[in-house]
Motif scaffolding. Structure first.
Motif, short mmCIF file in Angstrom:
data_model
loop_
_atom_site.label_atom_id
_atom_site.label_comp_id
_atom_site.label_asym_id
_atom_site.label_seq_id
_atom_site.Cartn_x
_atom_site.Cartn_y
_atom_site.Cartn_z
N ALA A 205 0.80 -1.22 0.00
CA ALA A 205 0.00 0.00 0.00
C ALA A 205 0.84 1.28 0.00
O ALA A 205 0.52 2.24 -0.71
N THR A 206 1.90 1.31 0.78
CA THR A 206 2.71 2.53 0.88
C THR A 206 3.36 2.88 -0.45
O THR A 206 3.34 4.04 -0.89
N ASP A 207 3.92 1.89 -1.12
CA ASP A 207 4.54 2.12 -2.42
C ASP A 207 3.50 2.57 -3.44
O ASP A 207 3.75 3.49 -4.24
N LEU A 208 2.34 1.95 -3.41
CA LEU A 208 1.27 2.33 -4.34
C LEU A 208 0.80 3.76 -4.07
O LEU A 208 0.50 4.51 -5.00
N ALA A 209 0.76 4.14 -2.80
CA ALA A 209 0.33 5.49 -2.45
C ALA A 209 1.31 6.53 -2.98
O ALA A 209 0.90 7.58 -3.50
N ARG A 210 2.60 6.26 -2.84
CA ARG A 210 3.60 7.18 -3.38
C ARG A 210 3.44 7.36 -4.89
O ARG A 210 3.49 8.48 -5.42
N LYS A 211 3.24 6.26 -5.58
CA LYS A 211 3.08 6.31 -7.04
C LYS A 211 1.80 7.05 -7.43
O LYS A 211 1.78 7.80 -8.41
N MET A 212 0.74 6.86 -6.64
CA MET A 212 -0.51 7.54 -6.94
C MET A 212 -0.37 9.04 -6.73
O MET A 212 -0.92 9.84 -7.48
N ALA A 213 0.36 9.44 -5.70
CA ALA A 213 0.63 10.86 -5.48
C ALA A 213 1.45 11.43 -6.64
O ALA A 213 1.22 12.55 -7.09
N ASP A 214 2.38 10.64 -7.15
CA ASP A 214 3.25 11.09 -8.24
C ASP A 214 2.48 11.34 -9.54
O ASP A 214 2.88 12.18 -10.35
N VAL A 215 1.38 10.60 -9.75
CA VAL A 215 0.62 10.80 -10.99
C VAL A 215 -0.48 11.85 -10.82
O VAL A 215 -1.28 12.06 -11.73
N GLY A 216 -0.51 12.51 -9.66
CA GLY A 216 -1.37 13.67 -9.54
C GLY A 216 -2.57 13.56 -8.62
O GLY A 216 -3.40 14.48 -8.59
N ALA A 217 -2.70 12.48 -7.86
CA ALA A 217 -3.84 12.37 -6.96
C ALA A 217 -3.83 13.53 -5.96
O ALA A 217 -2.82 13.76 -5.30
N PRO A 218 -4.93 14.29 -5.85
CA PRO A 218 -4.96 15.40 -4.90
C PRO A 218 -5.12 14.93 -3.46
O PRO A 218 -4.81 15.66 -2.52
N ALA A 219 -5.61 13.70 -3.30
CA ALA A 219 -5.84 13.13 -1.97
C ALA A 219 -6.01 11.63 -2.11
O ALA A 219 -6.29 11.11 -3.20
N ILE A 220 -5.86 10.95 -0.99
CA ILE A 220 -6.03 9.49 -0.93
C ILE A 220 -6.99 9.17 0.21
O ILE A 220 -6.98 9.84 1.24
N SER A 221 -7.82 8.17 0.00
CA SER A 221 -8.63 7.67 1.10
C SER A 221 -8.15 6.26 1.45
O SER A 221 -7.80 5.49 0.56
N VAL A 222 -8.12 5.97 2.74
CA VAL A 222 -7.63 4.68 3.20
C VAL A 222 -8.70 4.01 4.06
O VAL A 222 -9.13 4.57 5.08
N VAL A 223 -9.14 2.85 3.64
CA VAL A 223 -10.12 2.08 4.41
C VAL A 223 -9.39 1.29 5.48
O VAL A 223 -8.56 0.43 5.17
N THR A 224 -9.68 1.58 6.74
CA THR A 224 -8.96 0.94 7.83
C THR A 224 -9.71 -0.24 8.45
O THR A 224 -9.15 -0.96 9.28
N GLU A 225 -10.96 -0.45 8.08
CA GLU A 225 -11.73 -1.58 8.61
C GLU A 225 -11.08 -2.89 8.18
O GLU A 225 -10.76 -3.08 7.01
N ARG A 226 -10.84 -3.76 9.13
CA ARG A 226 -10.03 -4.96 8.88
C ARG A 226 -10.84 -6.15 8.39
O ARG A 226 -10.48 -6.80 7.40
#
Length: 233
Positions: free
Chosen positions: A42-63
Motif C-alpha cells: 500500500a505505501t509504495d502504491l500510495a507514493r506512485k498515486m501521489a506522483d501521478v497527480g492524486a490530490p488526496a487518498i482515502s484509506v479504508v482501515t476496517e479490517r
C-alpha cells in the motif's frame, strides 16, 4: 510528512489546474470483487498515486471486511505529502483520536451507520481536532441531515454501505442528490464509478470530485488509467 493543504484545499487546487479531482480509494479487499492489492504494497502504491497527480487518498482501515488497518493508514500518511482520508465505521471520539494520531487530514462519517447524536458529536469533535469531516450520504433524508449540520464536505455513496457495497449501485444516486447540496459545500461522488463516462456524468451533475478504488486497482495499469480519468476532454 506534514500536509501543506487540507483535504478540501487540495481538491480545489486540482480542479483549478484544469483536472478532474479523482481521489484514489485504498481498499485492500472489495467484499464484492475480492482482493485488490496486498496491504504490504500500500505505501509504495500510495507514493506512485501521489506522483501521478492524486490530490488526496482515502484509506479504508476496517479490517474484517475490507482488509485495512490503522497501521496502513499511518504508513501512508507518513509516505505522501497529500491529504489522506480515513474511511471506517467511525462512531466515537476515541475513533477520531486514533485518526488524528495516525496523521490523517480527514475522516469519514457515515450518516447511515451512526445515530444522530453520534454524528453530531463526531462532526463537532473532528472540527475541534482540526480534522475535516466528510459526511457521507446515500439518500435525500441523509443529505438534508448533512445540510442541517452545515457540512462543508459531503459525500454521496452510490452504493449501500450497510450491505458492504455488495449492491449494483451506480451514479444515479449522485445524479439525484447532487442538486441538493449547499452552495458552499464540496461534494464528492463515491463508489460505483467504473468508467471515464461515469466520471464525466458525475462531474456534470454538480459534484466537485470523485472517489474511485476498485476500477483503478482492477485496471491493467492503475496509474495510467488514473491519468486518463483525470483529464477533461
Amino acid at each position: 510528512m506534514q500536509n501543506k493543504l487540507s483535504f478540501s484545499e487540495s481538491i480545489i487546487k486540482r480542479k483549478s489546474e484544469g483536472f478532474i479531482p479523482v481521489i484514489t480509494d485504498f481498499k485492500c479487499i472489495s467484499p464484492k470483487d475480492g482482493e485488490l492489492f496486498k496491504q504490504e504494497n500500500a505505501t509504495d502504491l500510495a507514493r506512485k498515486m501521489a506522483d501521478v497527480g492524486a490530490p488526496a487518498i482515502s484509506v479504508v482501515t476496517e479490517r474484517e471486511n475490507f482488509g485495512g488497518s490503522l497501521q496502513m493508514l499511518e504508513d501512508i500518511c507518513k509516505a505522501v505529502n497529500i491529504p489522506v482520508l480515513r474511511k471506517d465505521f467511525i462512531r466515537t471520539k476515541s475513533d477520531i483520536d486514533d485518526t488524528l494520531k495516525s496523521g490523517a487530514s480527514a475522516v469519514l462519517l457515515i450518516v447511515s451507520c451512526m445515530s444522530g447524536e453520534e454524528l453530531e458529536t463526531c462532526y463537532k469533535y473532528s472540527l475541534e481536532c482540526g480534522i475535516e469531516p466528510l459526511v457521507e450520504t446515500h439518500d435525500i433524508k441523509e443529505m438534508e441531515l448533512a445540510k442541517s449540520l452545515g457540512c462543508n464536505l459531503i459525500g454521496i455513496n452510490n452504493k449501500n454501505i450497510r450491505s458492504l457495497e455488495m449492491d449494483n449501485g451506480n451514479i444515479s444516486a449522485t445524479i439525484s442528490l447532487a442538486g441538493l447540496k449547499p452552495d458552499h459545500a464540496i461534494l464528492i461522488s463515491e463508489s460505483g464509478i467504473l468508467t471515464y463516462e461515469d466520471v464525466i456524468t458525475a462531474i456534470s451533475s454538480g459534484v466537485n470530485a470523485v472517489l474511485i478504488g476498485t476500477a483503478i486497482w482492477k485496471a491493467k495499469n492503475p496509474f495510467e488509467y488514473y491519468r486518463k480519468l483525470c483529464v477533461l476532454r
